[in-house]
Design a protein around this motif. Structure first.
Motif, short mmCIF file in Angstrom:
data_model
loop_
_atom_site.label_atom_id
_atom_site.label_comp_id
_atom_site.label_asym_id
_atom_site.label_seq_id
_atom_site.Cartn_x
_atom_site.Cartn_y
_atom_site.Cartn_z
N HIS A 13 6.69 2.74 44.77
CA HIS A 13 8.08 2.87 44.96
C HIS A 13 7.97 4.51 44.48
O HIS A 13 8.86 5.14 45.39
CB HIS A 13 8.75 2.20 43.97
CG HIS A 13 9.10 0.69 44.45
ND1 HIS A 13 9.43 0.44 45.83
CD2 HIS A 13 8.88 -0.33 43.78
CE1 HIS A 13 9.57 -0.99 45.81
NE2 HIS A 13 9.17 -1.37 44.74
N ALA A 14 7.50 4.85 43.58
CA ALA A 14 7.68 6.38 43.25
C ALA A 14 7.01 7.18 44.51
O ALA A 14 7.71 8.14 45.05
CB ALA A 14 6.95 6.74 41.98
N LEU A 15 5.93 6.81 45.00
CA LEU A 15 5.25 7.67 46.16
C LEU A 15 6.02 7.59 47.26
O LEU A 15 6.11 8.42 48.08
CB LEU A 15 3.72 6.94 46.18
CG LEU A 15 3.11 7.73 47.44
CD1 LEU A 15 2.90 9.26 47.16
CD2 LEU A 15 1.52 7.00 47.49
N SER A 17 9.43 7.22 47.34
CA SER A 17 10.34 8.03 47.41
C SER A 17 10.34 9.64 47.58
O SER A 17 10.97 10.15 48.11
CB SER A 17 11.04 7.93 45.72
OG SER A 17 11.43 6.56 45.70
N VAL A 18 8.90 10.03 47.04
CA VAL A 18 8.62 11.29 47.47
C VAL A 18 8.33 11.43 48.75
O VAL A 18 9.00 12.66 49.46
CB VAL A 18 7.06 11.72 46.67
CG1 VAL A 18 6.48 12.86 46.85
CG2 VAL A 18 7.45 11.56 45.15
N LEU A 19 7.50 10.60 49.48
CA LEU A 19 7.57 10.86 50.97
C LEU A 19 8.99 10.78 51.85
O LEU A 19 9.02 11.72 52.75
CB LEU A 19 6.66 9.59 51.52
CG LEU A 19 5.15 9.72 50.95
CD1 LEU A 19 4.44 8.78 51.88
CD2 LEU A 19 4.63 11.23 51.33
N ILE A 21 11.79 11.75 50.47
CA ILE A 21 12.28 13.22 50.24
C ILE A 21 11.87 14.24 51.07
O ILE A 21 12.27 15.07 51.76
CB ILE A 21 12.35 13.43 48.89
CG1 ILE A 21 13.11 12.55 47.71
CG2 ILE A 21 12.84 14.97 48.61
CD1 ILE A 21 13.02 12.92 46.42
N GLY A 22 10.38 14.23 51.27
CA GLY A 22 9.65 15.24 52.19
C GLY A 22 10.13 14.90 53.53
O GLY A 22 10.24 15.96 54.26
N ALA A 45 6.82 6.19 53.96
CA ALA A 45 7.84 5.81 53.24
C ALA A 45 8.15 4.21 53.48
O ALA A 45 8.17 3.54 52.35
CB ALA A 45 8.89 6.72 53.01
N LEU A 154 -3.65 11.75 48.44
CA LEU A 154 -2.92 10.49 48.30
C LEU A 154 -3.77 9.46 48.89
O LEU A 154 -3.95 8.43 48.42
CB LEU A 154 -1.61 10.58 48.76
CG LEU A 154 -0.76 11.64 47.90
CD1 LEU A 154 0.64 11.70 48.43
CD2 LEU A 154 -0.68 11.07 46.45
#
Length: 625
Positions: A13-15, A17-19, A21-22, A45, A154
């Motif tokens: 979920h954290a990864l 979220s980062v994707l 946002i990107g 994502a 990643l």
């Protein structure tokens, strides 16, 4: 295959979220390649969020039972209709409470919604490719290439996570990784002047579209397949399309294992598949040989001809029909048109980069498609007035002389050239080997002839020139210029739709023409009035002269008669004075008495004893006796 160090759900979920946002940051950029990269990040994502929820479901114990609520129901009503309604509501609520929304529905909804959003955005960006990439910046290429490094890290970290069947979780990062490299290289080459490289942006769009469509199909299939145990569930967003992006051939055993586990289909026990695998090589070889032999067969339509070449040397010309010859590379055919007439307007249009292109091929087809009945009212596009420009017009400078000063004017010309391939053998060979762009050659030659013709003519000469003579002379000159290059082009005809001033000057030219027409009309009207006045004056003078002559002749005749009478009277008086006087007295008396009413009374009648009856009697002439 054993699972080694599976990433926890919170990490996925954290990864994701980062994707996400990107992806939002990239989609907000002005550069089209960066937005395409953002689209691939959005799909990645989606896959990570769906796989994170699925990982939570796989972590459940085998005997896991969802939470339920203990309900205390009131007594059922006595009315049978109300009782049935309350029981139906309780049953519906019980079934609703037993639904596993997180395990059964949420992963599929995330995959279906994210895939649908990505597919819609990809369709929109298909139209944007090539519009904003005409002058790409180098910094966009740098951003895209640098973005590939963290994606690669990643992806390698997630490679350790592998499932027994279906695609691994690391496949969701393969599409963004490949897209960043392809888009970065395409943008870099396009910034260096290689315009063709910008179309490589279509590759990531096609990949993400296929993967999104597959995710939506797999999510929809979850509604019709039985629920698998928690430990065996996989995300619908982990697509086989993304798993194929690897540097080795896809393994059939992996797909076979997935089909056997998911649907109970064991491909290893299928004799049909085994027979197909054994026959694939001989069948492929036979098809390859047949395809090679088929290159020695040429079928030409009724409007086609072909030049047959043996080892690169033309040996003959064949017409419509079926023809056999040696297969490639020993022989080949070059197809040529047979009798097709093309119409090309001599038009030049400026495009970005300073390139001049001729608008041809389909020019004039709109006039044919918009054909109408002879008595029908023409449509607005058929308006040929000078205040509307035609699609096939070109502007030229012509000489002008106004007020004794030399200058230039602009004239618009709608000229079309009709051409085809010649019928003779030499003309066909020249069309095949002598020219690669017949339309371009005609456009250049016709443009040069038009410039030469208009440079030596004025506007009045052009508008008043015999159109048929100009068309025939222009066709001969154009045929001579084209034939000098041995291009194998036959100029069938030249059509001049219009020659007129530009639409912007049409009103001024109309006013000038109207003024000239009014001036000519006034001049001819004044001349007509002058002719009329001169004719009337001549007629009055002639009448006066004739009247004077007639009066003079009458007076002269009267004077001559009077003189003759006087001379006769003089001679009579001299011959007999008394007789002449008495005769004259009688003549005058007769003339005078003939005009009066007389009453003659004898002087010898006694007036005292006589009664006179003055009443006229029958047959009298008016006198009284």
């Amino acid at each position: 295959m054993s699972i080694k160090r599976p990433p926890p759900a919170w990490a996925l979920h954290a990864l994701g979220s980062v994707l996400l946002i990107g992806a939002i940051a990239c989609l907000a950029a002005a550069s089209v390649p960066v937005r395409v990269l953002g689209l691939t990040l959005l799909f990645a994502a989606t896959g990570l969020f769906s796989e994170g929820v699925t990982a939570q479901v796989r972590g459940r114990p085998t005997a896991w039972v969802g939470p339920f609520r203990a309900m205390v129901y009131r007594r059922l009503p006595a009315n049978i209709v109300l009782r049935r309604g309350v029981l139906a509501a309780r049953e519906a609520r019980r079934r609703f409470d037993t639904i596993d929304w997180v395990g059964d529905w949420l992963p599929g909804l995330i995959a279906f919604g994210g895939g649908g959003l990505c597919l819609a955005v990809a369709i929109v960006h298909f139209k944007a490719v090539g519009q904003a990439m005409g002058a790409p910046a180098t910094y966009s290429a740098a951003i895209l290439l640098v973005a590939g490094m963290p994606l690669l890290i990643l992806q390698r970290l997630l490679v350790a996570r592998a499932t027994g069947s279906g695609p691994a979780v690391e496949t969701v990062l393969r599409i963004p990784l490949v897209s960043s490299l392809v888009l970065g290289a395409a943008t870099l080459f396009a910034s260096l002047g290689y315009i063709w490289a910008e179309w490589f942006a279509l590759v990531p769009l096609v990949l993400v579209s296929l993967a999104a469509a597959e995710a939506m199909i797999r999510a929809s299939a979850l509604l019709f397949t039985p629920k698998r145990p928690f430990a065996e569930r996989t995300s619908a967003a982990l697509t086989w399309t993304a798993s194929l992006l690897r540097l080795q051939w896809p393994r059939v055993s992996r797909g076979s294992a997935w089909l056997r586990q998911a649907y109970g289909i064991d491909l290893s026990q299928s004799w049909v598949l085994a027979y197909a695998l054994r026959a694939v090589l001989p069948v492929t070889a036979a098809l390859a040989v047949f395809a090679w032999l088929a290159t020695g067969v040429t079928v030409l339509g009724v409007d086609e001809r072909a030049v047959v070449e043996h080892m690169g040397r033309p040996v003959g010309l064949v017409g419509p029909g079926l023809h056999l010859h040696a297969p490639w590379p020993f022989a080949r055919t070059r197809t040529v048109e047979f009798g097709a007439v093309h119409q090309m307007p001599i038009v030049f249009s400026a495009r970005p980069g300073g390139r001049l292109l001729a608008e041809l091929a389909s020019a004039g087809r709109a006039d044919v498609d918009a054909g109408m009945d002879a008595e029908a009212i023409p449509a607005p596009p058929a308006d040929r007035l000078w205040d509307a420009s035609h699609p096939g017009e070109a502007s030229y400078l012509i000489a002008s002389s106004t007020g004794g000063r030399e200058g230039f004017q602009i004239v618009n010309v709608d000229l079309r050239v009709m051409f085809r391939v010649p019928d003779n053998h030499d003309g066909v060979l020249e069309s095949v080997y002598g020219s690669s762009d017949a339309a371009g050659l005609i456009r250049v030659a016709a443009g040069r002839l038009l410039v030469s013709h208009f440079a030596t003519s004025t506007l009045d000469q052009l508008l008043g020139e015999n159109r048929s003579v100009f068309v025939e002379r222009f066709r001969r000159d154009l045929q001579a210029n084209v034939s000098a290059f041995h291009a194998g082009i036959a100029i069938v005809g030249v059509v001049v739709e219009a020659i007129h001033p530009p639409p912007g000057a049409a009103m001024a030219y109309h006013n000038v023409q109207a003024s000239e027409i009014r001036a000519d009309a006034m001049r001819f009207d004044s001349r007509a009035r002058a002719y009329a006045l001169r004719g009337s004056a001549s007629q009055d003078a002639l009448r006066t002269v004739n009247l004077a002559k007639a009066s003079a002749a009458e007076q002269l005749a009267s004077a001559t008669a009077t003189r003759t009478t006087f001379e006769a009277d003089t001679r009579s008086l001299a011959a007999g004075h008394d007789v002449f006087v008495f005769e004259s007295w009688l003549t005058h008396l007769r003339n005078d008495l003939g005009k009066a009413h007389l009453t003659v009374v004898d002087h010898r009648i006694d007036g005292t004893q006589t009664t006179l009856d003055l009443r006229p009697f029958a047959g009298s002439t008016g006198g009284t006796l």
